[in-house]
Design a protein around this motif. Sequence first.
Motif, short mmCIF file in Angstrom:
data_model
loop_
_atom_site.label_atom_id
_atom_site.label_comp_id
_atom_site.label_asym_id
_atom_site.label_seq_id
_atom_site.Cartn_x
_atom_site.Cartn_y
_atom_site.Cartn_z
N TYR A 280 0.86 -1.18 0.00
CA TYR A 280 0.00 0.00 0.00
C TYR A 280 0.90 1.23 0.00
N ILE A 281 0.58 2.20 -0.86
CA ILE A 281 1.38 3.43 -0.97
C ILE A 281 0.49 4.63 -0.70
N ALA A 282 0.87 5.43 0.30
CA ALA A 282 0.11 6.65 0.61
C ALA A 282 1.00 7.58 1.41
N PHE A 283 0.82 8.88 1.19
CA PHE A 283 1.62 9.90 1.87
C PHE A 283 0.77 10.83 2.73
N GLY A 284 -0.42 10.40 3.12
CA GLY A 284 -1.25 11.25 3.96
C GLY A 284 -1.88 12.37 3.15
N SER A 285 -2.46 13.33 3.86
CA SER A 285 -3.21 14.39 3.18
C SER A 285 -2.47 15.72 3.12
N GLU A 286 -1.28 15.80 3.73
CA GLU A 286 -0.64 17.11 3.84
C GLU A 286 0.70 17.23 3.12
N VAL A 287 1.43 16.13 2.96
CA VAL A 287 2.76 16.21 2.35
C VAL A 287 2.89 15.14 1.29
N GLY A 288 3.92 15.27 0.47
CA GLY A 288 4.16 14.27 -0.55
C GLY A 288 5.48 14.51 -1.25
N PRO A 289 5.91 13.56 -2.07
CA PRO A 289 7.15 13.73 -2.84
C PRO A 289 7.00 14.83 -3.89
N THR A 290 8.09 15.12 -4.56
CA THR A 290 8.05 16.06 -5.67
C THR A 290 7.42 15.39 -6.89
N THR A 291 7.06 16.19 -7.88
CA THR A 291 6.49 15.64 -9.11
C THR A 291 7.47 14.66 -9.77
N GLU A 292 8.75 15.02 -9.75
CA GLU A 292 9.76 14.14 -10.34
C GLU A 292 9.83 12.81 -9.58
N GLU A 293 9.72 12.88 -8.26
CA GLU A 293 9.78 11.64 -7.46
C GLU A 293 8.53 10.79 -7.67
N LEU A 353 4.27 1.67 1.93
CA LEU A 353 5.20 2.74 1.60
C LEU A 353 4.58 4.02 2.12
N SER A 354 5.18 4.58 3.18
CA SER A 354 4.52 5.64 3.94
C SER A 354 5.46 6.80 4.22
N HIS A 355 4.87 7.99 4.38
CA HIS A 355 5.62 9.18 4.82
C HIS A 355 5.97 9.10 6.30
N CYS A 356 5.41 8.12 7.01
CA CYS A 356 5.66 7.89 8.43
C CYS A 356 5.10 8.99 9.32
N VAL A 369 2.01 -4.70 9.65
CA VAL A 369 2.37 -4.35 8.28
C VAL A 369 3.76 -3.71 8.27
N ARG A 370 4.65 -4.24 7.46
CA ARG A 370 6.00 -3.69 7.34
C ARG A 370 5.96 -2.33 6.65
N ILE A 371 6.98 -1.51 6.90
CA ILE A 371 6.94 -0.12 6.43
C ILE A 371 8.17 0.19 5.58
N LEU A 372 7.93 0.68 4.37
CA LEU A 372 8.97 1.28 3.55
C LEU A 372 8.88 2.78 3.79
N ALA A 373 9.83 3.32 4.53
CA ALA A 373 9.74 4.68 5.05
C ALA A 373 10.25 5.71 4.04
N TRP A 374 9.39 6.67 3.73
CA TRP A 374 9.74 7.78 2.84
C TRP A 374 9.35 9.07 3.56
N PRO A 375 10.08 9.47 4.60
CA PRO A 375 9.71 10.66 5.36
C PRO A 375 9.87 11.92 4.52
N ILE A 376 9.01 12.89 4.78
CA ILE A 376 9.01 14.14 4.01
C ILE A 376 9.41 15.33 4.87
N GLY A 378 10.02 16.89 9.25
CA GLY A 378 10.09 16.86 10.69
C GLY A 378 9.99 15.54 11.40
N ASP A 379 8.91 15.35 12.14
CA ASP A 379 8.75 14.18 13.01
C ASP A 379 8.78 12.88 12.24
N GLN A 380 8.45 12.92 10.95
CA GLN A 380 8.39 11.70 10.16
C GLN A 380 9.76 11.03 10.06
#
Length: 466
Positions: A280-293, A353-356, A369-376, A378-380
């Motif tokens: 499952y891939i999601a980055f929440g409702s407030e942050v995310g990768p760049t368009t290139e990413e 795959l989460s922003h944590c 559920v195991r986590i592939l961490a992609w923090p964006i 601060g606290d993440q």
Amino acid sequence: MGGEIFVLSGYGHGHLHPCMELCNHLSSRDFQTTLVISSSLSSAMPSSFSQKVLPIAPSNRFVPGSDPVQAAQDLETHLTNHYGNQNQPPPLCAIVDFQMGWTKTIFSKFNIPIIGFFTFSACAAAMEWGAWKVQAADIKPGETRLIPGLPEVMGLTHSDLKRKRPAGPPPGGAPPTGRGRGGPPKPGDLPFWVKEIEGSIALMFSTCDDLERPFLSYMADQMGVPAFGVGPLLPENYWNPPSGSLISDRQIRGDNRQSNVTEDDVIQWLDRKPRGSVLYIAFGSEVGPTTEEYSELAGALSETTRPFIWAIQSGSGYTADGLESKVGYRGLIIYGWAPQLLIVSHQSTGGFLSHCGWNSTSEAIGRGVRILAWPIRGDQYHNAKMVVNQLKIGWRVAEDMSEMVKKEDVKKGIEKVMGDEEMGNRAAQWREKFSHGFPASADAGLDAFKEFITRKPAAVSTVSVS
């Protein structure tokens, strides 16, 4: 009744939902609760929420129509009308989300004590404070700087300081300094939340001893006040789902946000996939990768063989053109709102795959559920480090998070998380630990808080940082 308690929610669903659950837990212990929210959040309140709600004007410069002066007047008027004539017993305390620290001066007029409330992890708070204490700015490549009182595996390294600054204004209207600015604080800075919790007689975290005992103990010791772990503050149906049925996010959270799929669509897709096979891939409702990413991520998903669900945020502006035709039924792409509790709780989901963000992280841990961490931001980053180094149930998508995440990084991370049997076994142990309902250590934390707030002595310590 055990007395009245005010609970003040910050902005956004990641603050509102834990505060709602906290009210429910306090109510079950015979407290009368009043949930104070921005009127802009009123439409997000589910009809099933039965506690008293006090909407006040938005006081956030990133919320349309915000009026901090009116918000302060709304709160003070309510307190004056109900408690100013001394006929009504004053509330026992106000549990104040760190985003709402400005309310302290109003509550102090009525001699109402403050409990500082963190919707992010105790680990993040401890690491931010610890980085300031050890002056992390001058860490050299190859050096590990330990924080006295915290686990050695959480020692700070040079790579921990490498972060990109997310574009755009701070989501949710967090303060314009420190972690809430949207980018990382300068290493060694005093965390922005310290000012917000100064004067608090205790701290409260949406976590529990099972998950974060060393970090809760550290915060209590460093701040000089009790630190209660009372969560994770997730919905009752997450901890005790109805027998034989899956969690319905819409029923629990009253979300009316738009999506291109229904919960039934998601269930039918997941039911056809092998146990533990789906990422499952999601980055929440407030942050995310760049368009290139996002494009690099899409490339990785097209080349892996793993089934996946990708929830693409409405505000990201990204569309996975061409990916659906490449992956066929192996992938389910959701535009907009996704039933995350349902997805992470389904037996077919094995990785995230989460922003944590803390809510997402704790939801995944509790379901094994195991986590592939992609923090964006601060606290993440600290949540990601805990997942990888302390709990050992995840992998960080890249070592140097100041550089663009590449397709090969994502492919490697997916295979590492989905294919590591030992990691899967450790994650399953957490699922078993939390399979009996709301954590017993969190119940103990709530009971300890009740004892503290109903029998507090005339003179108590408060958070004070000179």
